[in-house]
Write a protein that holds these residues in place. Structure first.
Motif, PDB file in Angstrom:
ATOM      1  N   SER A 219       5.157   3.502  -5.242  1.00 40.12           N
ATOM      2  CA  SER A 219       4.216   4.616  -5.369  1.00 40.12           C
ATOM      3  C   SER A 219       2.794   4.237  -4.974  1.00 40.12           C
ATOM      4  O   SER A 219       1.958   5.114  -4.753  1.00 40.12           O
ATOM      5  N   THR A 220       2.498   2.929  -4.891  1.00 40.79           N
ATOM      6  CA  THR A 220       1.143   2.512  -4.515  1.00 40.79           C
ATOM      7  C   THR A 220       1.012   2.270  -3.010  1.00 40.79           C
ATOM      8  O   THR A 220      -0.083   1.997  -2.522  1.00 40.79           O
ATOM      9  N   THR A 221       2.124   2.349  -2.261  1.00 40.35           N
ATOM     10  CA  THR A 221       2.103   2.122  -0.818  1.00 40.35           C
ATOM     11  C   THR A 221       1.276   3.202  -0.127  1.00 40.35           C
ATOM     12  O   THR A 221       1.260   4.361  -0.549  1.00 40.35           O
ATOM     13  N   TYR A 222       0.618   2.818   0.964  1.00 37.87           N
ATOM     14  CA  TYR A 222      -0.283   3.726   1.691  1.00 37.87           C
ATOM     15  C   TYR A 222      -1.342   4.302   0.751  1.00 37.87           C
ATOM     16  O   TYR A 222      -1.720   5.469   0.842  1.00 37.87           O
ATOM     17  N   GLY A 223      -1.804   3.451  -0.152  1.00 34.66           N
ATOM     18  CA  GLY A 223      -2.848   3.891  -1.073  1.00 34.66           C
ATOM     19  C   GLY A 223      -2.373   4.909  -2.082  1.00 34.66           C
ATOM     20  O   GLY A 223      -3.190   5.631  -2.672  1.00 34.66           O
ATOM     21  N   GLY A 224      -1.047   5.003  -2.299  1.00 30.52           N
ATOM     22  CA  GLY A 224      -0.518   5.956  -3.265  1.00 30.52           C
ATOM     23  C   GLY A 224      -0.351   7.362  -2.716  1.00 30.52           C
ATOM     24  O   GLY A 224      -0.227   8.316  -3.495  1.00 30.52           O
ATOM     25  N   ASN A 225      -0.332   7.511  -1.402  1.00 27.49           N
ATOM     26  CA  ASN A 225      -0.177   8.820  -0.773  1.00 27.49           C
ATOM     27  C   ASN A 225       1.284   9.258  -0.839  1.00 27.49           C
ATOM     28  O   ASN A 225       2.130   8.763  -0.107  1.00 27.49           O
ATOM     29  N   GLU A 226       1.600  10.213  -1.728  1.00 28.94           N
ATOM     30  CA  GLU A 226       2.977  10.650  -1.929  1.00 28.94           C
ATOM     31  C   GLU A 226       3.514  11.447  -0.749  1.00 28.94           C
ATOM     32  O   GLU A 226       4.726  11.637  -0.628  1.00 28.94           O
ATOM     33  N   GLU A 227       2.633  11.933   0.120  1.00 29.04           N
ATOM     34  CA  GLU A 227       3.093  12.669   1.293  1.00 29.04           C
ATOM     35  C   GLU A 227       3.677  11.731   2.351  1.00 29.04           C
ATOM     36  O   GLU A 227       4.428  12.167   3.220  1.00 29.04           O
ATOM     37  N   LEU A 228       3.332  10.450   2.271  1.00 32.34           N
ATOM     38  CA  LEU A 228       3.808   9.472   3.243  1.00 32.34           C
ATOM     39  C   LEU A 228       4.973   8.657   2.713  1.00 32.34           C
ATOM     40  O   LEU A 228       5.869   8.277   3.461  1.00 32.34           O
ATOM     41  N   VAL A 229       4.949   8.361   1.417  1.00 30.31           N
ATOM     42  CA  VAL A 229       6.011   7.556   0.794  1.00 30.31           C
ATOM     43  C   VAL A 229       6.999   8.516   0.142  1.00 30.31           C
ATOM     44  O   VAL A 229       6.683   9.177  -0.839  1.00 30.31           O
ATOM     45  N   LEU A 420      -4.617  -9.618   3.341  1.00 31.60           N
ATOM     46  CA  LEU A 420      -5.041  -8.342   3.903  1.00 31.60           C
ATOM     47  C   LEU A 420      -4.803  -7.233   2.878  1.00 31.60           C
ATOM     48  O   LEU A 420      -3.953  -7.368   1.987  1.00 31.60           O
ATOM     49  N   PRO A 421      -5.534  -6.123   2.995  1.00 34.58           N
ATOM     50  CA  PRO A 421      -5.332  -5.020   2.044  1.00 34.58           C
ATOM     51  C   PRO A 421      -3.885  -4.541   2.023  1.00 34.58           C
ATOM     52  O   PRO A 421      -3.186  -4.543   3.045  1.00 34.58           O
ATOM     53  N   GLY A 422      -3.435  -4.153   0.847  1.00 39.04           N
ATOM     54  CA  GLY A 422      -2.066  -3.688   0.674  1.00 39.04           C
ATOM     55  C   GLY A 422      -1.137  -4.763   0.170  1.00 39.04           C
ATOM     56  O   GLY A 422      -0.069  -4.458  -0.376  1.00 39.04           O
ATOM     57  N   GLU A 423      -1.509  -6.047   0.340  1.00 34.11           N
ATOM     58  CA  GLU A 423      -0.683  -7.141  -0.142  1.00 34.11           C
ATOM     59  C   GLU A 423      -0.864  -7.336  -1.644  1.00 34.11           C
ATOM     60  O   GLU A 423      -1.898  -6.951  -2.219  1.00 34.11           O
ATOM     61  N   ILE A 424       0.116  -7.946  -2.288  1.00 32.41           N
ATOM     62  CA  ILE A 424       0.002  -8.291  -3.704  1.00 32.41           C
ATOM     63  C   ILE A 424      -0.731  -9.624  -3.808  1.00 32.41           C
ATOM     64  O   ILE A 424      -0.361 -10.594  -3.148  1.00 32.41           O
ATOM     65  N   ALA A 425      -1.782  -9.681  -4.604  1.00 32.83           N
ATOM     66  CA  ALA A 425      -2.498 -10.941  -4.818  1.00 32.83           C
ATOM     67  C   ALA A 425      -1.557 -11.957  -5.447  1.00 32.83           C
ATOM     68  O   ALA A 425      -0.732 -11.616  -6.306  1.00 32.83           O
ATOM     69  N   GLN A 426      -1.652 -13.210  -4.999  1.00 33.41           N
ATOM     70  CA  GLN A 426      -0.761 -14.267  -5.458  1.00 33.41           C
ATOM     71  C   GLN A 426      -1.527 -15.343  -6.227  1.00 33.41           C
ATOM     72  O   GLN A 426      -2.679 -15.629  -5.915  1.00 33.41           O
ATOM     73  N   VAL A 427      -0.861 -15.924  -7.221  1.00 31.19           N
ATOM     74  CA  VAL A 427      -1.403 -17.052  -7.965  1.00 31.19           C
ATOM     75  C   VAL A 427      -0.295 -18.097  -8.109  1.00 31.19           C
ATOM     76  O   VAL A 427       0.899 -17.758  -8.071  1.00 31.19           O
TER      77      VAL A 427
END
Length: 561
Positions: A219-229, A420-427
């Motif tokens: 649901s957070t893909t494409y900035g959370g745009n439900e029209e695209l996902v 890059l934006p959209g990736e999950i931050a890693q630790v």
């Protein structure tokens, strides 16, 4: 009479049991019934059970390499006296590999995408495109005129199908990540989980697709745009009416790993995978592969073809001798003086082109002189750095935004985006994952059994005289330093210490195969060399690999139950 009634009752009970058994058998044999519970997986949304047995599809550009055992190393001649190719028996799982090296055309597609999404004219993005661009100055030579290649090799259409060079190891890894996301983005769109055209029309720096982020939180893909996902009925069928005639609500879901359509990541092959694929012992039954007597990716001990049609032609692009990179004009030995277009020479028995010659290739491994087969002889790889998804203060996954892009300044001053934006931050993984484990204990395993204190000759095993040197590293390599002053000006500090004893450290990577600059000696798949991961040359390129999930072979069908 009583006896007859008892007999009749027994017969009736037997018939009931037989009918019940047949009914259960018929139900359990249904293609939509779970083998674990007998439940109808359609009605219970059992995606994993429903998709059981679905085979992995090969990603674009990849060919299948069936895994097996082979002798890694097996160098016949060690004229360099490196002693870094000791034969070891290894087993490699099946995987996929690029049919050819990554070409200029393929890499330019990546650069054009970056330029569109992260305009270099914007201050926040100025280092992204430049950091991914190949170093075209690698063609220059103090005593040679190579400006034509400097200005044209990357972008001129005549070189579009030539292997890309000037790419360092880090850039090759970043290209592989980008390719993973673009391929899975196309797969999901094709299967109806993303809006048609979203990957090209609606892409922006603030709204990007990332495979791992989609799997973890669609649901957070494409900035959370439900029209695209989009959600979709995984059955591909409308719900059936119930006994009362009412049609239940259609159950639409996002694609998941269990859907079987999301591909594993594109990545650099490990050294073991590359060498196994290059040698292609699968088609050379006349050789005893367990003794490792094969010298080249083709049959025989010579670099020229012995087939009547093209007898005498070179089978790879390499340096023939001093001042001879392509033979005499009019009857060129290998048809090239620098690199050559991919597929210019015959493929090996796995269907892979240019696994010897043309350009050498980056592999994933950190270089060490010894392959530690005592510690592992299955899918060998040195370089594991385990990480996990970063959870924010709100308890949710932390997704990289345009404001949280991290940059790394390499030892040569080049600035490269770390994420890059959209990736999950890693630790790095911590005690939550490592406590009481026997298979790994730390996040960084590059120096496991080699390079840590315990493996250093200065480690203190109880001798007080050696205790003062216990902190010295195994590999005493140069440590160049890059800093910036208060004005943002870059300050480079070159390490010219006379006490350095090696060029090996945790940031040098293996590269394999000969190139257009190399003599035939380096065409042997077992030969191995190393180079700093943040530097590039005019003779090192790369190709991608992808892990295989499921059956080892494609030759036999799985047994039916």
């Amino acid at each position: 009479m009583k006896v007859n009634k008892i007999v009749v009752l027994q017969l009736m009970m037997s018939m009931v049991l037989m009918l019940g058994t047949a009914s259960c058998s018929k139900k359990s044999s249904s293609t939509h019934a779970s083998r674990a519970t007998g439940w109808d997986v359609d009605s219970q949304n059992g995606t994993a059970a429903r998709n059981a047995g679905k085979k992995q599809q090969a990603g674009p550009g990849l060919v299948f390499v069936e895994g097996g055992t082979f002798t890694m190393g097996k160098v016949q001649d060690d004229v360099m006296h490196d002693w870094n190719n000791t034969p070891t028996q290894q087993h490699v799982q099946s995987f996929y590999m690029d049919e050819t090296e990554v070409t200029n055309g393929m890499y330019l597609e990546y650069l054009e995408w970056l330029k569109k999404v992260f305009p270099p004219t914007e201050e926040n993005y100025k280092n992204i495109y430049e950091g991914a661009s190949p170093d075209t100055l690698v063609w220059r030579n103090r005593l040679g005129y190579n400006e034509t290649m400097t200005n044209n090799y990357l972008r001129h259409p005549s070189y579009a199908n030539y292997p890309v060079v000037g790419v360092n190891w880090i850039q090759a890894v970043e290209f592989s990540k980008w390719r993973t996301d673009r391929v899975n983005e196309a797969v999901l769109e094709k299967n109806g989980y993303l809006k048609k055209g979203a990957k090209t029309n609606d892409v922006s720096a603030e709204s990007l697709f990332n495979t791992e982020a989609y799997v973890a939180s669609p649901s957070t893909t494409y900035g959370g745009n439900e029209e695209l996902v989009l959600k979709k009925n995984p059955n591909g069928r409308r719900p059936r009416p119930g006994k009362d005639g009412a049609v239940p609500e259609e159950k639409n879901v996002y694609a998941q790993r269990s859907s079987g359509i999301i591909l594993p990541e594109y990545r650099l092959p490990t050294e073991a995978e590359w060498e196994y694929a290059a040698a292609a012992d699968v088609g050379q039954r006349e050789y005893n592969i367990y003794k490792g007597q094969k010298k080249y990716p083709w049959s025989g001990d010579y670099t020229r073809s012995n087939k009547r049609k093209n007898r005498g032609d070179q089978l790879a692009n390499f340096k023939q001798g001093n001042g001879d990179y392509g033979g005499i004009a009019g009857w060129s030995d290998d048809g090239a003086d620098i690199t050559n277009a991919v597929k210019s020479y015959a493929a090996n028995d796995f269907g892979l082109y240019d696994m010897a010659g043309n350009v050498a290739e980056w592999v994933a491994d950190v270089y060490r002189p010894i392959i530690d087969n005592e510690a592992n002889d299955f899918n060998y790889y040195r370089g594991n750095q385990y990480a996990k998804n970063k959870i924010g203060k709100d308890g949710k996954l932390e997704i990289v935004s345009t404001a949280t892009i991290k940059y790394d300044t390499l030892s040569n001053g080049k600035v490269i985006a770390r994420n890059l934006p959209g990736e999950i931050a890693q630790v790095p993984v911590d005690e939550q994952e490592t406590y009481l484990r026997t298979n790994f204990s730390t996040s960084d395993n590059i120096n496991y059994r080699d390079g840590d204190k315990q493996s250093s000759r200065y480690f203190d095993f109880g001798d007080s005289e050696s205790g003062s040197k216990a902190d010295q590293a195994m590999y005493n390599s140069p440590k160049h330093n890059i800093t910036t002053d208060s004005l943002g000006k870059m300050i480079r500090k070159y390490d010219n210490s006379s006490k350095r004893t090696t060029l090996i450290d945790d940031k040098v990577r293996v590269y394999k195969g000969g190139s257009w600059r190399d003599r035939a000696y380096w065409l042997d798949p077992a030969q191995r060399r190393y180079f700093p991961q943040d530097m590039a040359t005019d003779y090192i390129g790369f190709r991608c690999a992808m892990s295989r999930v499921g059956a080892k072979t494609e030759r036999r069908k799985s047994p039916r139950n």
